[in-house]
Design a protein around this motif. Structure first.
Motif: not given
Length: 269
Positions: A176-192
């Motif tokens: 969880w080093t990069n945990v933060q407030m962000g946009d879930p669409r980026y989180d999903i896009g990166w994982s895809i």
């Protein structure tokens, strides 16, 4: 543990670029000790707090047991032991992985018990040294502007199979080093994108469809964030050397060619 356990077995685990990790085996439970004894010195108290909030509200994360510093002043954290990185991927597991990530994004902010997660500048945080590469910087700036970022949700920041553990069919999210407030669409896009590059396109397509099936995201907006994420991988390939296999570059080029936001750009992978 020192008060109640008489024997310990310490087993080194695969470690990343940031920290050393070891499994501690006792007579009653197994746990994991992570020591950030290299260049990275994250806020482990914040990681402990977010893990505590996520775990206490039923999210698929390790149970935090303690945090602090070692004798050299390195940040350390102790968590439950939750298995080994995921190996075999099928459609059922892809659905489960998608649900786990969406459940993280759905954590109500009031559950954070008063502590505030950081909200970083998106480009400076995820795209180090971007100014050195104008062929990436210019399209990235345009895509981010088009995306209208909404940094209002808890995001993991680096959700991929290497950060998912499996133990008797139970999946757990770590790192969880990069945990933060962000946009879930980026989180999903990166994982895809990482699923496409390191697993295969067919799995990535099914994985993307799992997010769209929840009626929270359209395929077009996820494609936009996949383009943003792909540019990050290309940047990291130039400055930080992510894993590259025999077919990795070919897969990245296939993303560039098939993504409508990237196919016309002349970017060297």
């Amino acid at each position: 543990m020192l008060q109640h356990e008489t024997t310990f077995q310490v087993i080194p685990l695969d470690s990343g670029l940031e920290a050393e990790v070891a499994k501690i085996v006792t007579s009653t439970a197994d746990c994991v000790l992570k020591v950030w004894n290299r260049a990275s010195k994250p806020d482990v108290q914040m990681q402990y707090q977010i893990l505590n909030a996520l775990h206490s509200h039923g999210r698929a994360v390790s149970k935090p047991l303690g945090w602090g510093t070692d004798r050299e002043g390195n940040p350390v954290m102790l968590t439950s032991y939750d298995g080994r990185p995921v190996q075999n991927i099928d459609q059922l597991k892809l659905l489960k992985l998608a649900k786990i990530l969406m459940d993280i994004h759905k954590l109500p902010l009031e559950r954070l018990n008063g502590f505030n997660l950081p909200r970083y500048d998106f480009i400076s945080y995820f795209y180090p040294r971007i100014e050195e590469f104008p062929d990436i910087q210019q399209p990235l700036m345009e895509l981010v502007l088009r995306a209208s970022m909404e940094q209002e949700y808890v995001i993991h920041g680096d959700y991929h199979l290497g950060n998912i553990l499996e133990n008797e069919n139970e999946l757990t999210v770590i790192d969880w080093t990069n945990v933060q407030m962000g946009d879930p669409r980026y989180d999903i896009g990166w994982s895809i994108i990482l699923m496409w590059i390191y697993v295969r396109e067919k799995r990535a397509s099914f994985y993307r469809a799992a997010f769209c099936a929840e009626n929270r995201f359209e395929a077009d907006e996820l494609e936009l964030f996949e383009a943003i994420a792909c540019l990050r991988w290309i940047l990291l390939n130039r400055v930080d050397h992510p894993p590259v296999r025999n077919d990795t570059i070919a897969r990245v080029r296939s993303i560039l060619n098939s993504n409508k936001y990237l196919h016309s750009l002349l970017i060297e992978v």
